[in-house]
Every structure is written in structure tokens, then in C-alpha cells.
Design a protein around this motif. Structure first.
Motif, short mmCIF file in Angstrom:
data_model
loop_
_atom_site.label_atom_id
_atom_site.label_comp_id
_atom_site.label_asym_id
_atom_site.label_seq_id
_atom_site.Cartn_x
_atom_site.Cartn_y
_atom_site.Cartn_z
N LEU A 185 0.83 -1.21 0.00
CA LEU A 185 0.00 0.00 0.00
C LEU A 185 0.87 1.26 0.00
N ASP A 186 2.00 1.21 0.71
CA ASP A 186 2.94 2.34 0.69
C ASP A 186 3.39 2.63 -0.75
N HIS A 187 3.73 1.57 -1.48
CA HIS A 187 4.18 1.73 -2.86
C HIS A 187 3.06 2.26 -3.74
N SER A 188 1.86 1.73 -3.54
CA SER A 188 0.71 2.18 -4.33
C SER A 188 0.42 3.66 -4.07
N VAL A 189 0.50 4.08 -2.80
CA VAL A 189 0.29 5.48 -2.45
C VAL A 189 1.34 6.36 -3.13
N LYS A 190 2.60 5.95 -3.03
CA LYS A 190 3.70 6.74 -3.58
C LYS A 190 3.56 6.97 -5.07
N PHE A 191 3.18 5.92 -5.80
CA PHE A 191 3.08 6.05 -7.25
C PHE A 191 1.79 6.71 -7.69
N MET A 192 0.66 6.31 -7.10
CA MET A 192 -0.65 6.69 -7.63
C MET A 192 -1.08 8.12 -7.29
N LYS A 193 -0.66 8.63 -6.13
CA LYS A 193 -1.21 9.92 -5.70
C LYS A 193 -0.90 11.05 -6.68
N ASP A 194 0.33 11.13 -7.15
CA ASP A 194 0.70 12.22 -8.06
C ASP A 194 0.18 12.00 -9.48
N SER A 195 0.21 10.74 -9.92
CA SER A 195 -0.26 10.46 -11.28
C SER A 195 -1.78 10.68 -11.39
N TYR A 196 -2.52 10.34 -10.32
CA TYR A 196 -3.97 10.58 -10.32
C TYR A 196 -4.25 12.08 -10.37
N LYS A 197 -3.51 12.85 -9.58
CA LYS A 197 -3.73 14.30 -9.53
C LYS A 197 -3.55 14.92 -10.91
N LYS A 198 -2.48 14.55 -11.60
CA LYS A 198 -2.22 15.09 -12.93
C LYS A 198 -3.31 14.67 -13.90
N TRP A 199 -3.73 13.40 -13.82
CA TRP A 199 -4.72 12.85 -14.74
C TRP A 199 -6.06 13.58 -14.59
N ILE A 200 -6.54 13.71 -13.37
CA ILE A 200 -7.87 14.31 -13.17
C ILE A 200 -7.85 15.80 -13.45
N GLU A 201 -6.75 16.49 -13.12
CA GLU A 201 -6.67 17.93 -13.40
C GLU A 201 -6.72 18.21 -14.90
N GLU A 202 -6.11 17.33 -15.69
CA GLU A 202 -6.17 17.50 -17.14
C GLU A 202 -7.61 17.43 -17.65
N TRP A 203 -8.38 16.46 -17.13
CA TRP A 203 -9.75 16.31 -17.62
C TRP A 203 -10.68 17.41 -17.10
N ILE A 204 -10.42 17.91 -15.90
CA ILE A 204 -11.20 19.05 -15.40
C ILE A 204 -10.93 20.27 -16.29
N ASN A 205 -9.69 20.45 -16.69
CA ASN A 205 -9.33 21.55 -17.58
C ASN A 205 -10.02 21.41 -18.94
N VAL A 206 -10.07 20.18 -19.46
CA VAL A 206 -10.75 19.92 -20.74
C VAL A 206 -12.21 20.32 -20.66
N LYS A 207 -12.86 19.91 -19.57
CA LYS A 207 -14.30 20.22 -19.42
C LYS A 207 -14.52 21.72 -19.23
N ASN A 208 -13.72 22.34 -18.38
CA ASN A 208 -13.89 23.77 -18.09
C ASN A 208 -13.67 24.63 -19.33
N ASN A 209 -12.73 24.22 -20.17
CA ASN A 209 -12.41 25.00 -21.37
C ASN A 209 -13.15 24.50 -22.61
N LYS A 210 -14.03 23.52 -22.40
CA LYS A 210 -14.87 22.99 -23.48
C LYS A 210 -14.06 22.57 -24.72
N LEU A 211 -12.93 21.88 -24.44
CA LEU A 211 -12.10 21.40 -25.54
C LEU A 211 -12.76 20.24 -26.26
N ILE A 212 -13.61 19.52 -25.55
CA ILE A 212 -14.41 18.42 -26.10
C ILE A 212 -15.59 18.25 -25.15
N ASN A 213 -16.66 17.66 -25.63
CA ASN A 213 -17.85 17.48 -24.81
C ASN A 213 -17.63 16.34 -23.81
N VAL A 214 -17.56 16.67 -22.53
CA VAL A 214 -17.22 15.70 -21.48
C VAL A 214 -18.40 15.45 -20.57
#
Length: 305
Positions: free
Chosen positions: A180-209
């Protein structure tokens, strides 16, 4: 039975590694040859797809790994008239949840397809989608703390990572805390980047989300699946949605080697539970997650505790 499932799943992953780099027509033929059950399934679906034409050609689903995308894929590919499509292209790009310029070149023109991915929401990917005629996408969201826990349990049984990749670890040789320590270390930052990109896509209406929460799907799958159908403006008969849900539920209660790696029939491996992180993560792990993700957790509407 478990050994055969794990062996077959790993074999399927290794075959895909090679197939991704091949031209899509060759890839499809080889994939069908090495997995005849996919061939049988695809023939049935292809025949029906020509008989049952759909106005919507592409249903595209994305979600961070272990967010429930396989579940939604199973539902979509059980809509009469839809066949699976797996994007090809550069393997390293695909492993990074990106598309290559030729990933969608072989999208079928005469039939409708369902596409499941873990695609990132960067401008390059959005441009490739739009150039392929895909202007709507369903983005699946799940509490990142449950994603981290789910990743650990999944990787213990069927490690999707390869040596040399940042996420790789011999989870089977680790204690639960170490894993779980390893999963936390790897996943926390990659999830943050992933979800922020899609929030940006929706907010800027780059595609219909259309955002879908995994937890809402657990509570009322018929309502949330109906919202996806309405988002794509699909016309289904009144009984089709509950029939699809019932069919998927029956399959999820059965384990069959015949369905391994068959899109639309994939087993989701582990029954997801909302909030299981409270029982699985310790205070130190939760603190590390909060340092990176507390703002994201709040913005997505998940409770802090």
C-alpha cells in the motif's frame, strides 16, 4: 482455476504488447487467431451491428486505472449494435495513456464501436480524438483513495506493470503495508495530474465531457447508465437498459475462461466498495495522500474523512 485465469491474463497482456505496434488490420486478424473466443464473439456482434444500425458511431470511455472503466465497457459493448475497438500505435505512448497519431486510423466506418481507455486529457490526445470524429467522451471518476487501494489488491494478483516502469514492484513479495505504501507513492501524483487535465478539458470545453462518479454507479447503475445513453443521444427501447444491467450482473457472478480478455465480457476482478480506504490505509498513508490530493478530493465532492 485461479492459476489458469492469472496465466491467461498475463499471456493476453504479453500478446497485446506485441500487437499494439502492428498495423491495425494485421493486429485484429492475429488477435482473433490467438483467441478464438474473441473471434466467435466478434462475428456475432458484427453481424448484429449491420442489422442494428446506430446513429452514434463512437462511445469513448476513459478513467484512471481501477476506476471502474471495465464495468462501463461491459455495459456499452452489450448495447446491441456496438463492437469493441482497441486503439493501436506506439506501445510506449499507449502505456503512458496517450494516443499516437495513427491510433484511431482504423476506426470502423460502417459499424458503431465502444472504446475503453485510461486516456489522459492533454491537448494532443484531444486533437487526435476530434480529428477522428470523436467529439464526446465519458470520464469516469473514483475517490483516489479507493483507487490506490484497488490498485494494490489488483497488482498482487495480476501485476500490470513491467520491470523498468516506475510503478513496478513485486507486490506478491511485499507485506500489505509495503504494498500500500508503494501504491500510495506512485498513484497519488499520477492521479492528480490525470484528473486535473480532464477538469481543464471540461472547463475549457475542448471536447464534450460527461463526468460519471463510480460511487454513483454503485448506488444506482440504471440511472447513471441512462445518463450516459442520454449524453450520447442514443435511442434504446424501454427494456434494453435493465436487460443489459441484468446480463452484466449475471456474468459478473460467473468465472469463465471463455470470457478472458473478451471485450464486453471481462471480469472486473474485484468487487469495488466505496470508502474501503478507511479500513485499508493507515494514518501515515492518508497523510501522504492528503498532502498531494486533499484539494482534489474536496473539489470532486468526496469527504475528507
Amino acid at each position: 482455476m485461479i492459476f489458469l485465469e492469472n496465466f491467461s491474463a498475463k499471456l493476453a497482456i504479453n500478446i497485446r504488447v506485441y500487437l499494439y505496434s502492428l498495423p491495425c488490420q494485421i493486429r485484429t486478424v492475429i488477435w482473433h487467431c490467438v483467441h478464438p473466443f474473441i473471434l466467435i464473439h466478434s462475428l456475432k456482434v458484427y453481424i448484429f451491428s449491420f442489422l442494428k444500425k446506430r446513429s452514434v458511431k463512437h462511445i469513448f470511455i476513459t478513467g484512471f486505472p481501477k476506476s471502474g472503466t471495465t464495468w462501463i465497457e461491459n455495459l456499452v459493448l452489450n448495447i446491441p449494435g456496438y463492437i469493441p475497438f482497441i486503439p493501436g500505435g506506439d506501445y510506449k505512448e499507449l502505456r503512458s495513456h496517450n494516443l499516437s497519431g495513427n491510433s484511431l486510423n482504423c476506426l470502423p466506418r460502417n459499424v458503431s464501436v465502444g472504446i475503453k481507455s485510461h486516456l489522459r486529457g492533454n491537448r494532443k490526445n484531444i486533437t487526435i480524438l476530434l480529428n477522428a470524429g470523436i467529439d464526446k467522451i465519458v470520464v469516469l471518476i473514483r475517490d483516489p483513495r479507493d483507487v490506490i487501494v484497488s490498485n494494490y489488491f489488483y497488482a498482487r494478483k495480476n501485476n500490470p506493470w513491467q520491470r523498468g516502469e516506475k510503478a513496478f514492484s513485486e507486490y506478491k513479495n511485499l507485506t500489505k503495508k509495503q504494498g500500500l505504501d508503494h501504491s500510495v507513492k506512485f498513484m497519488k501524483d499520477s492521479y492528480k495530474k490525470w484528473i486535473e487535465e480532464w477538469i481543464n478539458v471540461k472547463n475549457n470545453k475542448l471536447i464534450n465531457v460527461h463526468f460519471v462518479k463510480y460511487e454513483d454507479f454503485l448506488i444506482n447503475p440504471q440511472l447513471e447508465f441512462t445518463k450516459i445513453i442520454e449524453f450520447y443521444q442514443l435511442e434504446l427501447e424501454t427494456k434494453e437498459i435493465p436487460d443489459i444491467l441484468e446480463r452484466i450482473q449475471k456474468r459478473s457472478n460467473k468465472k469463465s475462461l471463455f470470457n478472458l480478455a473478451v471485450p464486453g465480457k471481462n471480469n472486473t476482478k474485484r468487487k469495488g466498495v466505496a470508502g474501503s480506504w478507511r479500513d485499508e490505509l493507515d494514518k501515515e498513508q492518508i497523510s501522504l495522500i492528503n498532502k498531494s490530493l486533499l484539494k482534489t478530493i474536496r473539489s470532486l465532492g468526496y469527504p475528507e474523512k
